[in-house]
Write a protein that holds these residues in place. Structure first.
Motif, PDB file in Angstrom:
ATOM      1  N   VAL A 169     -34.097 140.385 -79.322  1.00 23.51           N
ATOM      2  CA  VAL A 169     -35.567 140.335 -79.367  1.00 23.51           C
ATOM      3  C   VAL A 169     -36.148 141.751 -79.414  1.00 23.51           C
ATOM      4  CG1 VAL A 169     -37.597 139.755 -77.959  1.00 23.51           C
ATOM      5  CG2 VAL A 169     -35.798 138.053 -78.331  1.00 23.51           C
ATOM      6  N   ILE A 170     -35.662 142.618 -78.565  1.00 25.41           N
ATOM      7  CA  ILE A 170     -36.182 143.996 -78.518  1.00 25.41           C
ATOM      8  C   ILE A 170     -35.926 144.696 -79.855  1.00 25.41           C
ATOM      9  CG2 ILE A 170     -35.844 146.257 -77.438  1.00 25.41           C
ATOM     10  CD1 ILE A 170     -35.207 144.683 -74.808  1.00 25.41           C
ATOM     11  N   THR A 171     -34.754 144.475 -80.422  1.00 23.84           N
ATOM     12  CA  THR A 171     -34.403 145.124 -81.689  1.00 23.84           C
ATOM     13  C   THR A 171     -35.283 144.629 -82.835  1.00 23.84           C
ATOM     14  OG1 THR A 171     -32.143 145.294 -80.902  1.00 23.84           O
ATOM     15  CG2 THR A 171     -32.471 145.633 -83.243  1.00 23.84           C
ATOM     16  N   ILE A 172     -35.623 143.344 -82.817  1.00 19.53           N
ATOM     17  CA  ILE A 172     -36.514 142.803 -83.856  1.00 19.53           C
ATOM     18  C   ILE A 172     -37.847 143.555 -83.826  1.00 19.53           C
ATOM     19  CG2 ILE A 172     -37.902 140.771 -84.472  1.00 19.53           C
ATOM     20  CD1 ILE A 172     -35.475 139.054 -83.643  1.00 19.53           C
ATOM     21  N   GLY A 173     -38.380 143.777 -82.634  1.00 20.87           N
ATOM     22  CA  GLY A 173     -39.638 144.517 -82.509  1.00 20.87           C
ATOM     23  C   GLY A 173     -39.484 145.944 -83.007  1.00 20.87           C
ATOM     24  N   ASP A 174     -38.432 146.603 -82.548  1.00 22.41           N
ATOM     25  CA  ASP A 174     -38.192 148.000 -82.926  1.00 22.41           C
ATOM     26  C   ASP A 174     -38.001 148.128 -84.443  1.00 22.41           C
ATOM     27  OD1 ASP A 174     -37.686 150.643 -81.543  1.00 22.41           O
ATOM     28  OD2 ASP A 174     -35.907 150.518 -82.840  1.00 22.41           O
ATOM     29  N   GLY A 187     -47.002 146.768 -78.526  1.00 17.01           N
ATOM     30  CA  GLY A 187     -46.263 145.514 -78.377  1.00 17.01           C
ATOM     31  C   GLY A 187     -45.630 145.459 -77.011  1.00 17.01           C
ATOM     32  N   GLY A 188     -45.343 144.244 -76.563  1.00 18.79           N
ATOM     33  CA  GLY A 188     -44.701 144.123 -75.256  1.00 18.79           C
ATOM     34  C   GLY A 188     -44.140 142.742 -75.068  1.00 18.79           C
ATOM     35  N   GLY A 189     -43.223 142.636 -74.122  1.00 23.47           N
ATOM     36  CA  GLY A 189     -42.648 141.325 -73.863  1.00 23.47           C
ATOM     37  C   GLY A 189     -41.638 141.372 -72.749  1.00 23.47           C
ATOM     38  N   GLY A 190     -40.856 140.312 -72.657  1.00 27.67           N
ATOM     39  CA  GLY A 190     -39.833 140.268 -71.625  1.00 27.67           C
ATOM     40  C   GLY A 190     -39.349 138.854 -71.396  1.00 27.67           C
ATOM     41  N   ARG A 191     -38.479 138.737 -70.383  1.00 25.03           N
ATOM     42  CA  ARG A 191     -37.955 137.420 -69.987  1.00 25.03           C
ATOM     43  C   ARG A 191     -38.952 136.686 -69.133  1.00 25.03           C
ATOM     44  NH1 ARG A 191     -33.707 134.850 -70.754  1.00 25.03           N
ATOM     45  NH2 ARG A 191     -32.256 135.970 -72.087  1.00 25.03           N
ATOM     46  N   LEU A 218     -28.251 147.468 -76.438  1.00 23.59           N
ATOM     47  CA  LEU A 218     -29.233 148.290 -77.163  1.00 23.59           C
ATOM     48  C   LEU A 218     -28.583 149.595 -77.621  1.00 23.59           C
ATOM     49  CD1 LEU A 218     -32.499 147.764 -75.066  1.00 23.59           C
ATOM     50  CD2 LEU A 218     -31.995 146.893 -77.361  1.00 23.59           C
ATOM     51  N   ASP A 219     -27.720 150.151 -76.767  1.00 24.22           N
ATOM     52  CA  ASP A 219     -27.003 151.374 -77.159  1.00 24.22           C
ATOM     53  C   ASP A 219     -26.148 151.087 -78.391  1.00 24.22           C
ATOM     54  OD1 ASP A 219     -28.154 152.716 -75.062  1.00 24.22           O
ATOM     55  OD2 ASP A 219     -26.442 152.471 -73.715  1.00 24.22           O
ATOM     56  N   ALA A 220     -25.449 149.940 -78.365  1.00 24.13           N
ATOM     57  CA  ALA A 220     -24.596 149.576 -79.504  1.00 24.13           C
ATOM     58  C   ALA A 220     -25.428 149.401 -80.778  1.00 24.13           C
ATOM     59  CB  ALA A 220     -23.833 148.289 -79.190  1.00 24.13           C
ATOM     60  N   LEU A 221     -26.642 148.908 -80.605  1.00 23.94           N
ATOM     61  CA  LEU A 221     -27.540 148.687 -81.761  1.00 23.94           C
ATOM     62  C   LEU A 221     -28.283 149.963 -82.152  1.00 23.94           C
ATOM     63  CD1 LEU A 221     -28.901 145.247 -80.576  1.00 23.94           C
ATOM     64  CD2 LEU A 221     -28.081 145.643 -82.893  1.00 23.94           C
ATOM     65  N   ARG A 222     -28.055 151.031 -81.392  1.00 22.73           N
ATOM     66  CA  ARG A 222     -28.736 152.317 -81.607  1.00 22.73           C
ATOM     67  C   ARG A 222     -30.258 152.182 -81.526  1.00 22.73           C
ATOM     68  NH1 ARG A 222     -25.091 156.030 -82.895  1.00 22.73           N
ATOM     69  NH2 ARG A 222     -23.144 155.330 -83.821  1.00 22.73           N
ATOM     70  N   VAL A 223     -30.688 151.402 -80.586  1.00 24.38           N
ATOM     71  CA  VAL A 223     -32.130 151.301 -80.310  1.00 24.38           C
ATOM     72  C   VAL A 223     -32.414 152.180 -79.097  1.00 24.38           C
ATOM     73  CG1 VAL A 223     -33.984 149.755 -79.555  1.00 24.38           C
ATOM     74  CG2 VAL A 223     -32.332 148.984 -81.265  1.00 24.38           C
ATOM     75  N   HIS A 224     -33.265 153.180 -79.295  1.00 25.08           N
ATOM     76  CA  HIS A 224     -33.545 154.115 -78.204  1.00 25.08           C
ATOM     77  C   HIS A 224     -34.614 153.574 -77.278  1.00 25.08           C
ATOM     78  CE1 HIS A 224     -31.010 157.097 -80.005  1.00 25.08           C
ATOM     79  NE2 HIS A 224     -31.587 156.829 -81.169  1.00 25.08           N
ATOM     80  N   TYR A 225     -34.420 153.790 -75.981  1.00 24.03           N
ATOM     81  CA  TYR A 225     -35.402 153.312 -75.005  1.00 24.03           C
ATOM     82  C   TYR A 225     -35.524 154.336 -73.890  1.00 24.03           C
ATOM     83  CZ  TYR A 225     -30.953 152.119 -72.863  1.00 24.03           C
ATOM     84  OH  TYR A 225     -29.678 152.204 -72.389  1.00 24.03           O
ATOM     85  N   THR A 226     -36.625 154.234 -73.155  1.00 26.36           N
ATOM     86  CA  THR A 226     -36.838 155.071 -71.979  1.00 26.36           C
ATOM     87  C   THR A 226     -37.010 154.129 -70.801  1.00 26.36           C
ATOM     88  OG1 THR A 226     -38.028 156.628 -73.361  1.00 26.36           O
ATOM     89  CG2 THR A 226     -38.367 156.836 -70.998  1.00 26.36           C
ATOM     90  N   LEU A 227     -36.342 154.399 -69.700  1.00 24.52           N
ATOM     91  CA  LEU A 227     -36.505 153.529 -68.541  1.00 24.52           C
ATOM     92  C   LEU A 227     -37.836 153.864 -67.864  1.00 24.52           C
ATOM     93  CD1 LEU A 227     -32.874 153.539 -67.096  1.00 24.52           C
ATOM     94  CD2 LEU A 227     -33.974 151.836 -68.565  1.00 24.52           C
TER      95      LEU A 227
END
Ligand code: HAM
Length: 419
Positions: free
Chosen positions: A144-149, A280-284, A241-250
């Motif tokens: 889901v996160i990757t689709i947004g990114d 955009g935003g979302g979550g479980r 996410l790391d495997a998908l190379r999607v960068h994020y900040t905690l």
């Protein structure tokens, strides 16, 4: 007679800006379609109770910002302030959760919140959203996160951050909440903030005022108090996410405006938009379906703001919505030429070539101006003499070059240029 304007704060799109709107909507939904999400078109109003139970009575969205009215039968209805509760309602009502899981759905459309309008914050705004229901697999969170990114990146956007955190679940959040309240009780806070501690202490962590922020240094954070299951889930999401190379900040202080979130929670924050930076935003939301009377099934999703993404594209100088409206513009001179032009234009349109015609009673000069304005690459001029000779004049509007093309070859010759 006096004119009537649209209500304050509603967003509307007119040509040519509306082309950017469509481009953004389609770009944001394409990765969901590619990942097997099915489209849902749901009502823009629901029973008020759905949002009270689903989104949460204590949220600003429900308590202050809903457009609520009684219908003629005295039932309380509300314009949808967000999409997740309605999707859950439809899944339960139509038993979509009785088949194969996860149920993966996407939607796009208008949402309504009575907020104070400003640039990027509207009372009617537009979202593309996805919801994936029924499987509590961290790989689904990453999907889901990757689709947004991917959606934002496909528009060429780069000046944004994906902020990520976990909000825990029904097992670990209550104990954390107690710790947080105990900490907040030691602080000297104003009356309104005290009230917020009572309603939703987590939201206090997101206070934007520097004097309050200073007091909050050292506050316990949920990410440090997750139960083993939530901690494992969160670690797995990050690894995918790391495997998908999607960068994020905690961002362990992230607070969302809706009550249903559990575990993975995220926001896309753009740096060129000023105060309304959330694109955009979302979550479980693992308790939502049961809360709405359905099975105990988990879910995760997002809502991406189309309006703010259009603004973000402009802020980053990304060209969106610049495709010419039509490719060919017909300029008939005389009644017989008009019939011939209309027939040819019909064939071209049915073949997939975008075409338009000089309607009304424009002279040659006015019609050529209209052709230029249309953004077409070619004008097709047909006069009475052309008609007698069985030809049309095809003019390249960029170079000004003109050539006679036999009417019998016209459709094929124009199709060849564009298809
Ligand atoms: P939300 O964060 O309230 O989440 O809204 C999602 C996005 O809609 C925001 O990031 C923002 O871009 C846009 N948005 C919200 N309010 C406005 C407004 N007044 N004017 C312009 N744009 C706005 C939700 O709505 C959740 N239903 C997302 C979700 C789906 N979570 C799980 N599944």
């Amino acid at each position: 007679m006096s004119t009537i304007d649209a209500p304050k704060g509603v967003m509307e799109y007119l040509p040519p800006e509306s082309a950017a709107f469509l481009d953004v909507r389609d770009a944001l939904s394409a990765p969901a379609i590619a990942a097997g999400y099915g489209y849902v078109e749901l009502p823009t109003f629901e029973h008020t109770e759905l949002f009270v139970r689903g989104v949460g009575e204590s949220t600003d969205v429900v308590s202050k910002e809903m457009y609520t009215f009684d219908d003629r039968g005295g039932r309380s209805l509300s314009l949808r302030p967000e999409g997740t509760a309605g999707v859950m309602r439809a899944v339960i009502q139509h038993g979509l959760d009785r088949g194969a899981l996860p149920v993966k759905l996407w939607y796009a459309g208008p949402f309504f919140r009575a907020e104070r309008p400003q640039l990027g914050r509207y009372r009617q705004f537009f979202q593309v959203g996805v919801e994936a229901i029924g499987v509590d697999d961290p790989a689904l969170d990453a999907e889901v996160i990757t689709i947004g990114d991917d959606g934002f990146r496909s528009l060429g956007l780069t000046d944004f951050t994906l902020e990520l955190t976990s909000l825990g679940d029904a097992k670990c959040r209550p104990a954390y909440r107690e710790k947080l309240v105990a900490f907040l009780d030691t602080l000297d806070l104003d009356e309104a903030t005290r009230e917020r501690v009572r309603l939703n202490p987590l939201r206090v962590l997101d206070d934007k005022r520097t004097e309050v922020r200073r007091k909050l240094v050292g506050a316990p954070l949920i990410v440090d108090h997750l139960c083993a299951e939530c901690a494992d889930h969160f670690a797995a999401v990050r690894a995918y996410l790391d495997a998908l190379r999607v960068h994020y900040t905690l961002n362990p202080r992230m607070v969302r405006g809706l009550d249903y979130y559990t575990k993975t929670t995220f926001e896309f924050v753009h740096h060129g938009l000023g105060a309304q930076s959330g694109i955009g935003g979302g979550g479980r939301y693992d308790g939502l379906m049961a809360e709405l009377g359905g099975q105990t099934l988990s879910g995760i999703g997002f809502g991406l703001g189309i309006d703010r993404t259009v603004l973000a594209c402009h802020a980053e100088g990304r060209a969106v919505g610049v495709t010419p409206r039509v490719s060919v513009f017909f300029v008939p001179l005389g009644d017989a030429a008009r019939v011939e032009s209309i027939a040819t234009m019909g064939k071209l349109r049915r073949a997939g070539v975008h075409a338009d015609l000089a309607y009304g009673t424009l002279g040659l000069k006015g019609a050529m101006k209209a052709a230029d304005r249309s953004g077409a690459a070619y004008a097709v001029v047909i006069g009475d003499r052309d008609l007698q000779a069985g030809v049309a004049q095809v003019k390249d509007l960029a170079s000004g070059e003109q050539s006679a093309v036999a009417l019998t070859d016209l459709v094929a010759s124009l199709k060849e240029k564009f298809l």
